[in-house]
Design an enzyme around this catalytic site. Structure first.
Site, mmCIF file in Angstrom:
data_model
loop_
_atom_site.group_PDB
_atom_site.id
_atom_site.type_symbol
_atom_site.label_atom_id
_atom_site.label_comp_id
_atom_site.label_asym_id
_atom_site.label_seq_id
_atom_site.Cartn_x
_atom_site.Cartn_y
_atom_site.Cartn_z
ATOM 1 N N SER A 73 43.558 39.086 42.774
ATOM 2 C CA SER A 73 43.055 37.714 42.736
ATOM 3 C C SER A 73 43.768 36.781 43.703
ATOM 4 O O SER A 73 43.288 35.677 43.960
ATOM 5 C CB SER A 73 43.162 37.143 41.314
ATOM 6 O OG SER A 73 44.514 36.904 40.967
ATOM 7 N N LYS A 114 48.663 32.581 40.235
ATOM 8 C CA LYS A 114 47.622 31.685 40.734
ATOM 9 C C LYS A 114 48.253 30.577 41.579
ATOM 10 O O LYS A 114 49.463 30.373 41.572
ATOM 11 C CB LYS A 114 46.833 31.049 39.582
ATOM 12 C CG LYS A 114 46.193 32.038 38.628
ATOM 13 C CD LYS A 114 45.127 32.900 39.276
ATOM 14 C CE LYS A 114 44.616 33.969 38.327
ATOM 15 N NZ LYS A 114 43.658 34.883 38.961
#
Length: 213
Positions: A73, A114
């Site tokens: 991700s 993230k």
């Protein structure tokens, strides 16, 4: 009258031909190492190693930690399997930071990596038609993302506008089309207390070593 200057006799030994009053230097003797010296050296090195390991343990316990990247991700900024060093103490989230957080949602039960898109008090708006993220109405220049964003298929990620509460952050992965993040309403803006730390640098593998931007 006798002549005081004599020609050295080649047959005379070298020691006998040294100037009068000077003794020949004794042959050098090899220094013998004291019994047990090797053991003492090993003990000293072991002491130094124990001290170094103790310092590292205390450092990672109170100031930082090491954690691995699981998944894609954060491509291309980080790679699956990268090992990160995190700053855990005295950290306050800032827009643009790469952080590791741990909050279970959906089928995710492990820490995730993230990027902080917005912090408390800010607004986030996404225009998928132009692949643009706006924070407080200002478009972000995101040269770190892998590819243009597409509208997620998940029914949990259909929102396009968020207000970030104080003490929370809005996070997304750099690989927007393969990232479960704050766009998923099961996660949404994340309370800062779920943040484990800021990613400072990659320490393994060696070909990826460097600061995280």
């Amino acid at each position: 009258m006798s002549d005081t200057h004599r020609t050295p006799d080649p047959a005379q030994p070298e020691e006998a031909r040294t100037p009068q009053g000077e003794a020949s230097p004794p042959p050098a003797e090899a220094k013998e190492k004291k019994p047990g010296a090797f053991g003492a050296d090993v003990y000293t090195w072991l002491q130094a190693l124990v001290v170094a390991l103790t310092v590292l343990l205390l450092f990672f316990t109170f100031f930082g930690r090491v954690i691995g990247v699981d998944g894609h991700s954060m491509d291309p900024t980080l790679n699956d399997g990268d090992l990160l060093f995190l700053q855990c103490v005295g950290y306050e989230p800032q827009q643009g930071d790469v952080v590791v957080l741990h909050k279970d949602f959906g089928d995710i039960t492990t820490p995730i990596v993230k990027r902080v898109i917005a912090v408390g008090g800010q607004t986030v708006e996404i225009d998928y038609t132009t692949s643009t993220v706006y924070v407080d109405g200002v478009p972000l220049e995101e040269d770190y993302i892998l590819e243009p964003m597409e509208q997620p298929d998940s029914p949990y990620a259909q929102g396009t506008y968020w207000e970030v509460p104080e003490g929370s952050v809005f996070v997304m992965g750099d690989n927007r089309n393969n990232s479960a993040d704050s766009r998923d309403n099961r996660l949404g803006p994340v309370d800062e207390r779920y943040i484990l730390g800021k990613a400072i640098c990659t320490i393994l593998p060696f070909q990826h070593v460097g600061l995280v931007h």
